[in-house]
Motif scaffolding. Structure first.
Motif, PDB file in Angstrom:
ATOM      1  N   GLU A 114       0.833  -1.201   0.000  1.00  0.00           N
ATOM      2  CA  GLU A 114       0.000   0.000   0.000  1.00  0.00           C
ATOM      3  C   GLU A 114       0.867   1.250   0.000  1.00  0.00           C
ATOM      4  N   GLU A 115       1.945   1.240   0.766  1.00  0.00           N
ATOM      5  CA  GLU A 115       2.858   2.382   0.792  1.00  0.00           C
ATOM      6  C   GLU A 115       3.498   2.616  -0.573  1.00  0.00           C
ATOM      7  N   GLN A 116       3.730   1.538  -1.312  1.00  0.00           N
ATOM      8  CA  GLN A 116       4.341   1.640  -2.632  1.00  0.00           C
ATOM      9  C   GLN A 116       3.331   1.991  -3.725  1.00  0.00           C
ATOM     10  N   ARG A 117       2.056   2.176  -3.338  1.00  0.00           N
ATOM     11  CA  ARG A 117       1.004   2.566  -4.277  1.00  0.00           C
ATOM     12  C   ARG A 117       0.876   1.578  -5.440  1.00  0.00           C
ATOM     13  N   VAL A 118       0.899   0.280  -5.115  1.00  0.00           N
ATOM     14  CA  VAL A 118       0.715  -0.718  -6.167  1.00  0.00           C
ATOM     15  C   VAL A 118      -0.679  -0.581  -6.773  1.00  0.00           C
ATOM     16  N   GLN A 119      -0.826  -1.060  -8.004  1.00  0.00           N
ATOM     17  CA  GLN A 119      -2.138  -1.010  -8.659  1.00  0.00           C
ATOM     18  C   GLN A 119      -3.151  -1.876  -7.922  1.00  0.00           C
ATOM     19  N   GLY A 120      -2.696  -3.000  -7.427  1.00  0.00           N
ATOM     20  CA  GLY A 120      -3.598  -3.913  -6.733  1.00  0.00           C
ATOM     21  C   GLY A 120      -2.805  -4.962  -5.990  1.00  0.00           C
ATOM     22  N   THR A 130     -10.549 -10.070   6.165  1.00  0.00           N
ATOM     23  CA  THR A 130     -11.515  -9.290   5.391  1.00  0.00           C
ATOM     24  C   THR A 130     -11.495  -7.813   5.766  1.00  0.00           C
ATOM     25  N   ALA A 131     -11.472  -7.524   7.070  1.00  0.00           N
ATOM     26  CA  ALA A 131     -11.519  -6.128   7.519  1.00  0.00           C
ATOM     27  C   ALA A 131     -10.325  -5.340   6.998  1.00  0.00           C
ATOM     28  N   LEU A 136      -8.152  -1.533   2.714  1.00  0.00           N
ATOM     29  CA  LEU A 136      -7.253  -1.326   1.576  1.00  0.00           C
ATOM     30  C   LEU A 136      -8.041  -0.866   0.351  1.00  0.00           C
ATOM     31  N   VAL A 137      -9.146  -1.542   0.090  1.00  0.00           N
ATOM     32  CA  VAL A 137      -9.991  -1.197  -1.057  1.00  0.00           C
ATOM     33  C   VAL A 137     -10.593   0.200  -0.890  1.00  0.00           C
ATOM     34  N   ALA A 138     -11.023   0.530   0.326  1.00  0.00           N
ATOM     35  CA  ALA A 138     -11.630   1.831   0.587  1.00  0.00           C
ATOM     36  C   ALA A 138     -10.671   2.978   0.288  1.00  0.00           C
ATOM     37  N   ARG A 139      -9.369   2.699   0.392  1.00  0.00           N
ATOM     38  CA  ARG A 139      -8.366   3.733   0.123  1.00  0.00           C
ATOM     39  C   ARG A 139      -7.865   3.682  -1.323  1.00  0.00           C
ATOM     40  N   GLY A 140      -8.488   2.835  -2.147  1.00  0.00           N
ATOM     41  CA  GLY A 140      -8.201   2.883  -3.575  1.00  0.00           C
ATOM     42  C   GLY A 140      -7.355   1.772  -4.150  1.00  0.00           C
ATOM     43  N   THR A 141      -6.943   0.799  -3.331  1.00  0.00           N
ATOM     44  CA  THR A 141      -6.139  -0.310  -3.848  1.00  0.00           C
ATOM     45  C   THR A 141      -7.033  -1.512  -4.105  1.00  0.00           C
ATOM     46  N   LYS A 142      -7.008  -2.026  -5.326  1.00  0.00           N
ATOM     47  CA  LYS A 142      -7.844  -3.163  -5.690  1.00  0.00           C
ATOM     48  C   LYS A 142      -7.272  -4.452  -5.086  1.00  0.00           C
ATOM     49  N   VAL A 143      -8.167  -5.406  -4.796  1.00  0.00           N
ATOM     50  CA  VAL A 143      -7.770  -6.663  -4.163  1.00  0.00           C
ATOM     51  C   VAL A 143      -8.405  -7.836  -4.900  1.00  0.00           C
ATOM     52  N   ALA A 150     -13.901 -15.598  -1.888  1.00  0.00           N
ATOM     53  CA  ALA A 150     -14.215 -14.423  -1.086  1.00  0.00           C
ATOM     54  C   ALA A 150     -15.500 -14.662  -0.298  1.00  0.00           C
ATOM     55  N   GLN A 151     -15.525 -14.191   0.942  1.00  0.00           N
ATOM     56  CA  GLN A 151     -16.720 -14.318   1.760  1.00  0.00           C
ATOM     57  C   GLN A 151     -17.758 -13.279   1.325  1.00  0.00           C
ATOM     58  N   GLU A 152     -18.959 -13.757   0.994  1.00  0.00           N
ATOM     59  CA  GLU A 152     -20.082 -12.882   0.658  1.00  0.00           C
ATOM     60  C   GLU A 152     -19.754 -11.919  -0.485  1.00  0.00           C
ATOM     61  N   GLY A 153     -18.919 -12.335  -1.411  1.00  0.00           N
ATOM     62  CA  GLY A 153     -18.620 -11.512  -2.573  1.00  0.00           C
ATOM     63  C   GLY A 153     -17.950 -10.203  -2.256  1.00  0.00           C
ATOM     64  N   ALA A 154     -17.172 -10.173  -1.169  1.00  0.00           N
ATOM     65  CA  ALA A 154     -16.529  -8.915  -0.764  1.00  0.00           C
ATOM     66  C   ALA A 154     -15.454  -8.478  -1.752  1.00  0.00           C
TER      67      ALA A 154
END
Length: 334
Positions: A114-120, A130-131, A136-143, A150-154
């Motif tokens: 995340e610090e290296q600003r990877v695409q995903g 999950t949390a 991570l996703v909320a801050r813009g990094t795709k997972v 994935a649990q519940e399609g998260a």
């Protein structure tokens, strides 16, 4: 000696700084003769672009983080190679992190990427995080979850139906007449292990008189498998006549122990099945029957799912589940 800057290249080629930037990032926008002149200046001056500065402007890099459970396992090294090849086709690079089944080390790699600003981030998680991944996703990094649903399609995910794989491995042992089945399990905090055990239990439940014993290995390694094999050789109670191991490394370790001590014959005394179908399975002392996972497809699909998210942020997560395949060899009498 001072490193040449983009301004130095522009002055040397007699063009604007913006033209050099376009040659580096959007070459199709620059006339061919101008582009060639700029490229010649870059080569002559030894200019190397500052990708860190570009990342700061763009908000992300051209790299993709991949965290695997155990790079020493050929399954994960093959998966990583497939992901790397697929990423390279899109002009990106994969940076590998090996958690080594260590949850703390896994979180360290997530923070670092995340610090290296990877695409995903592509990840085979040690346990449920999950949390952390949602943050991570909320801050813009795709997972994308790899080798894990994935649990519940998260999140988007690519995995294999391990319950089906465990069922087909055990059913094969039952179909060749084995009735005292043992499942050699690694640490059961890994869903892959518990899913394969679930499949084995379902297969045994369908055959009257068949039994299933769980032999707990300390790890998912060849050495742990040898420990199970040694324990079987020393055992005085009734032995299983069919062994299904949670992965090929365990199965190869069991095989090493039994063949080195020349006490139990494979498959005459004990039929043996592994899981993953790594390259070593076919070339073992007794070629190993194994459940094959489509490793290359898993790695490439992970990159495809990440690309979908990057190109269509509005699209929801997508999960891909592959069916495994039983490959029968000499360890079960083929």
């Amino acid at each position: 000696m001072r490193t040449a800057s983009i301004k130095d290249v522009a002055n040397h080629a007699g063009v604007a700084v913006g033209t050099v930037s376009n040659v580096l990032n959007y070459p199709e926008r620059v006339a061919s003769k101008t582009r060639e002149r700029v490229q010649a200046s870059i080569a002559e001056l030894g200019f190397v672009r500052n990708d860190v500065a570009r990342q700061l402007r763009a908000g992300h890099s051209r790299t993709i983080g991949l965290v695997v459970l155990d790079i020493g396992n050929p399954f994960f090294s093959s998966l990583a190679r497939a992901a790397e090849d697929a990423a390279a086709e899109g002009g990106n690079a994969v940076v590998l992190g090996n958690s080594g089944h260590d949850a703390g080390r896994e979180l360290h790699y997530i923070d670092l990427f995340e610090e290296q600003r990877v695409q995903g981030v592509l990840i085979s998680p040690v346990k449920d995080i999950t949390a952390r991944l949602k943050a991570l996703v909320a801050r813009g990094t795709k997972v994308v979850l790899v080798d894990s649903p994935a649990q519940e399609g998260a999140f988007s995910s690519v995995s294999v139906d391990d319950i089906s794989g465990g069922f087909m491995a055990t059913k094969h042992l039952l179909d060749i007449g084995r009735r005292r089945i043992a499942f050699v399990a690694g640490p059961q905090e890994f869903h892959q292990v518990t899913d394969r055990l679930t499949g084995a239990m379902r297969a045994v439940a369908q055959v009257p008189g068949a039994t299933l014993e769980v032999l707990q290995a300390s790890d998912l390694t060849v050495l742990a498998g040898r420990g199970i094999g040694d324990a079987l050789v020393a055992r005085e109670s009734l032995l299983p006549d069919g062994l299904f191991c949670a992965n090929d490394l365990l199965a190869l370790g069991v095989m090493q122990s039994l063949t080195m001590l020349n006490t139990l014959r494979i498959p005459e005394d004990v039929a043996l099945v592994g899981y993953d179908d790594i390259d070593f399975a076919a070339s073992a002392v007794v070629p190993l029957t194994s459940v094959r996972q489509p490793t290359t497809l898993i790695g490439r699909t992970a990159i495809e799912l990440l690309t979908e998210q990057l190109e269509s942020p509005e699209a929801g997560p997508r999960s891909v589940v592959f069916e495994p395949e039983l490959v029968v060899r000499a360890s079960t009498g083929a």
